[in-house]
Design a protein around this motif. Structure first.
Motif, short mmCIF file in Angstrom:
data_model
loop_
_atom_site.label_atom_id
_atom_site.label_comp_id
_atom_site.label_asym_id
_atom_site.label_seq_id
_atom_site.Cartn_x
_atom_site.Cartn_y
_atom_site.Cartn_z
N ALA A 34 60.35 19.11 42.49
CA ALA A 34 61.14 19.98 41.86
C ALA A 34 60.35 21.58 42.18
CB ALA A 34 60.90 20.17 40.27
N TRP A 35 60.37 21.82 43.42
CA TRP A 35 59.91 22.98 43.96
C TRP A 35 61.05 23.67 44.72
CZ3 TRP A 35 57.24 27.09 43.47
CH2 TRP A 35 56.64 27.96 44.70
N VAL A 36 61.61 24.71 44.33
CA VAL A 36 62.41 25.54 45.30
C VAL A 36 61.94 27.13 45.28
CG1 VAL A 36 64.56 26.48 45.62
CG2 VAL A 36 64.19 24.21 44.59
N PRO A 37 61.09 27.29 46.48
CA PRO A 37 60.50 28.55 46.47
C PRO A 37 61.41 29.71 46.39
CG PRO A 37 59.43 27.22 48.23
CD PRO A 37 60.83 26.64 47.61
N ALA A 38 61.49 31.03 45.96
CA ALA A 38 62.21 32.21 45.77
C ALA A 38 63.02 32.28 47.34
CB ALA A 38 61.73 33.43 45.36
N GLU A 39 62.39 32.34 48.10
CA GLU A 39 63.17 32.46 49.59
C GLU A 39 64.02 31.27 49.94
OE1 GLU A 39 58.97 30.72 50.79
OE2 GLU A 39 59.86 32.26 49.25
N ALA A 40 63.84 30.11 49.25
CA ALA A 40 64.92 28.95 49.50
C ALA A 40 65.75 28.53 48.58
CB ALA A 40 63.97 27.92 49.90
N TYR A 73 52.31 32.90 33.49
CA TYR A 73 53.57 32.99 33.19
C TYR A 73 53.92 34.53 33.00
CZ TYR A 73 54.78 28.11 32.81
OH TYR A 73 54.74 26.73 33.29
N ALA A 74 53.27 35.42 32.49
CA ALA A 74 53.51 36.57 32.31
C ALA A 74 53.32 37.28 33.60
CB ALA A 74 52.59 37.31 31.25
N GLU A 75 52.69 37.04 34.51
CA GLU A 75 52.47 37.68 36.13
C GLU A 75 53.69 37.76 36.82
OE1 GLU A 75 51.20 40.05 38.14
OE2 GLU A 75 49.18 39.47 37.16
N ARG A 76 54.07 39.01 37.02
CA ARG A 76 55.18 39.21 38.04
C ARG A 76 54.93 39.15 39.46
NH1 ARG A 76 60.17 41.33 35.81
NH2 ARG A 76 59.92 41.86 33.51
N ASP A 77 53.57 39.43 39.75
CA ASP A 77 53.09 39.42 41.23
C ASP A 77 52.68 38.32 41.58
OD1 ASP A 77 52.05 41.42 43.45
OD2 ASP A 77 50.41 40.26 43.03
N GLU A 78 53.34 37.72 42.73
CA GLU A 78 53.20 36.46 43.19
C GLU A 78 51.68 36.19 43.52
OE1 GLU A 78 55.13 32.53 45.11
OE2 GLU A 78 55.76 34.49 45.87
N PRO A 79 51.28 37.11 44.45
CA PRO A 79 49.84 36.76 44.81
C PRO A 79 48.73 36.77 43.67
CG PRO A 79 51.17 38.38 46.20
CD PRO A 79 52.01 38.06 45.22
N ALA A 80 49.04 37.66 42.83
CA ALA A 80 48.14 37.74 41.65
C ALA A 80 48.27 36.56 40.82
CB ALA A 80 48.49 38.88 40.64
N ALA A 133 57.39 33.38 34.45
CA ALA A 133 57.71 33.52 35.84
C ALA A 133 58.39 32.12 36.38
CB ALA A 133 56.08 32.92 36.57
N GLU A 134 58.79 31.29 35.47
CA GLU A 134 59.55 30.19 35.65
C GLU A 134 61.04 30.33 35.31
OE1 GLU A 134 56.68 26.35 35.45
OE2 GLU A 134 58.16 26.60 33.93
N LYS A 151 45.39 33.55 39.93
CA LYS A 151 45.28 33.13 38.53
C LYS A 151 45.52 31.29 38.30
CE LYS A 151 46.44 36.91 35.60
NZ LYS A 151 46.58 37.96 36.72
N ILE A 152 46.36 30.86 39.21
CA ILE A 152 46.65 29.41 39.20
C ILE A 152 45.56 28.83 39.91
CG2 ILE A 152 48.06 27.66 40.38
CD1 ILE A 152 50.52 29.15 39.57
#
Length: 560
Positions: free
Chosen positions: A87-93, A486-493, A178-179, A497-498
């Motif tokens: 269940a992993w579909v990156p945004a660019e895919a 979940y509240a973090e919009r910036d993906e690198p940030a 974020a999901e 955290k993850i």
């Protein structure tokens, strides 16, 4: 058996190679017989409101979603996506499926424009043919949200879903999540099911009816799911610059085969065109007896672990949990049990989660220690925890997983060396799953659980009160970490955290973490436009199967 079926392996290979030189022009017709990743497990429910994880796998042929994986980004098309994670579909895919376009009107408002002209076919006793409209999306969301079986907190970030016109759906958020695309876009629980099906009886497979490439025509529990082409399907596939109407095959049959040897025989004799899950121990023999098969190796879509209930003794003591991890020689398991075909460290972040996964070498010492065999150190920790003479505990395991049964016996042998004994209870899948979802599972619960995606892997396994939290882990600090993730919009940030939350969870040792094996998918060369892709969404292969075709001439040439 015809003479062609008994020709030497080299002749088979020659036949396949000769036809492989022909232009890859799609062919229509034929039935695709598949032993899927879940070949041992029959459908659990045909009603999405039951919130059963396997719904997309079985019903995703006919029920579509707002988004799906963009298969043009697959490795076989020159992209970088294997589409093997469950269940992993990156945004660019990600591409629009029912959604034609989408945009953020403001930080908490998402507007989705639906494709026009998508139609539900007529279904006798259920519904007349009609167009899919925005109200269908709203109705499906509200039904999922109101289901008493809903996963806790799943839609808490959504304030309302509204149809502002016939083909526009507006999602109003209480807070950013974020999901957002996974939760109600391409996830396990985001299928669009018409009201008419629900009113006719959504749990009855005979009533199923959707806009997808295939329609369910028959279901025999424990035996097979049978699907036929949807004549009204809307989507096309561009190949060689030409657009072709989908699907190519007339039908698909999922075979449910519990016995591993029977699965392999069905593949070898071409009663299966594809078998998506093959253990490494069977590969050499299959390559010898069916040399024309094509192959793809992939890391298992799920992780193996023994969850230890931290709300019960003795597993409320971290020293006990760490000791059990240290008592199992995981390097030896990789080398001896898996023949090197496994990753020592790959959970809760799969190596497929690019940007989120950290290797064991990057982990702090307290995490590395859990993957280093140290029986004497384990005994010392047990003694410190008041268990110098050891203890015994009950473990539940599903009989449907050959690896799980065998591995648990292996773990039991290691733990006996530190005076810890396991009482193993083997269960069929339905009661096994129910024990966890009802939180009545034993102190030990050995399972194979999907990686899902970076955020969900952490949430479902370790957030307080979550359905799949078999260890009953409850840590306010971790819960706060997940809220911030979940509240973090910036993906690198968010990735940073993850990574920290993953380190913290691993250090707490709620599970006895085990290596993750590699599996193989194999298919006959007459199956075209395919290279071992497994999922185009959460446990959903439907869009993949819709794009395959069968080279009938090659199949005949090879004697089948």
């Amino acid at each position: 058996m015809t003479p062609l079926r008994t020709i030497a392996g080299l002749a088979w290979l020659a036949a396949g190679a000769a036809f492989a030189q022909a232009p890859a022009k799609p062919q229509y017709g034929g039935t695709l017989n598949v032993g899927t990743v879940y070949v041992t497990r029959t459908a659990l429910s045909w009603d999405g409101a039951d919130w059963n994880w396997k719904f997309n796998h079985d019903a995703g042929q006919m029920y579509e979603q707002l988004f799906a994986a963009d298969l043009s980004k697959a490795q076989r098309n020159g992209g970088k996506q294997a589409f093997a994670a469950d269940a992993w579909v990156p945004a660019e895919a990600m591409r629009g499926e029912l959604a034609e376009s989408w945009s953020w009107t403001d930080p908490l408002t998402l507007t989705v424009k639906l494709r026009k002209g998508i139609r539900f076919p007529a279904k006798e006793g259920v519904m007349a043919e009609r167009e899919l409209v925005a109200e269908d999306v709203v109705y499906s969301y509200n039904r999922q949200d109101k289901s008493p079986k809903k996963i806790p907190t799943y839609f808490d970030h959504i304030a309302a879903v509204e149809a502002t016109d016939r083909h526009t759906v507006v999602f109003r958020f209480k807070s950013f999540n974020a999901e957002w695309d996974y939760r109600w876009g391409w996830g396990y629980y985001s299928s669009v099911v018409p009201r008419e099906v629900v009113e006719a009886g959504a749990g009855d497979w005979r009533k199923a009816n959707g806009t997808g490439p295939f329609l369910l025509s028959n279901f025999v529990a424990g035996n097979a799911n049978t699907y036929v082409k949807n004549p009204l399907y809307w989507d096309k596939e561009t190949i060689g610059g030409q657009a072709y109407q989908l699907p190519f095959v007339d039908g698909i049959t999922y075979r449910t085969i519990k016995d591993e040897s029977s699965q392999l025989t069905a593949l070898r004799t071409a009663r299966l065109d594809i078998l998506e899950t093959i253990r490494w121990t069977s590969v050499d023999e299959l390559k010898k007896n069916a040399p024309a098969l094509k192959w793809k190796r992939f890391l298992a879509t799920s992780a193996n672990y023994l969850a230890m209930r931290v709300d019960q003794k003795p597993f409320d003591d971290i020293r006990v949990r760490r000791a059990l991890n240290m008592a199992v020689n995981k390097q030896e398991v990789v080398k001896q049990f898996y023949g090197g075909n496994a990753e020592l460290f790959s959970f809760p972040m799969s190596p497929a989660f690019e940007g989120y996964y950290e290797p064991l070498s990057a982990m702090p010492p307290e995490v590395k220690q859990l993957f280093t065999y140290d029986a004497e150190g384990a005994k010392k920790l047990l003694a410190e925890a008041g268990h110098a003479k050891g203890f015994s505990f009950k473990v539940q395991v599903c009989a449907c997983e050959p690896n799980s049964m065998e591995l648990l016996q292996l773990i039991a042998g290691y733990l006996q060396k530190v005076n810890v004994r396991m009482e193993i209870q083997s269960m069929e899948y339905a009661p096994f799953l129910s024990a966890m979802t009802s939180k009545t599972n034993a102190p030990g619960y050995y399972m194979s659980n999907g990686f899902t995606n970076p955020t969900t892997s952490l949430r479902k396994n370790f957030l307080t009160g979550q359905t799949w939290n078999a260890a009953q882990w409850a840590d306010p600090k971790f819960d706060a970490q997940m809220e911030a993730i979940y509240a973090e919009r910036d993906e690198p940030a968010r990735q940073a955290k993850i990574k920290q939350a993953t380190r913290d969870i691993l250090a707490g040792a709620p599970y006895l973490f085990m290596p993750t094996p590699y599996y193989y998918a194999a298919w006959w060369p007459w199956v075209k436009n395919y290279d071992g892709e497994l999922f185009a969404g959460a446990a959903r292969p439907g869009p993949i199967y819709a794009r395959m075709w069968i080279d009938q001439d090659l199949k005949k040439k090879m004697g089948f």
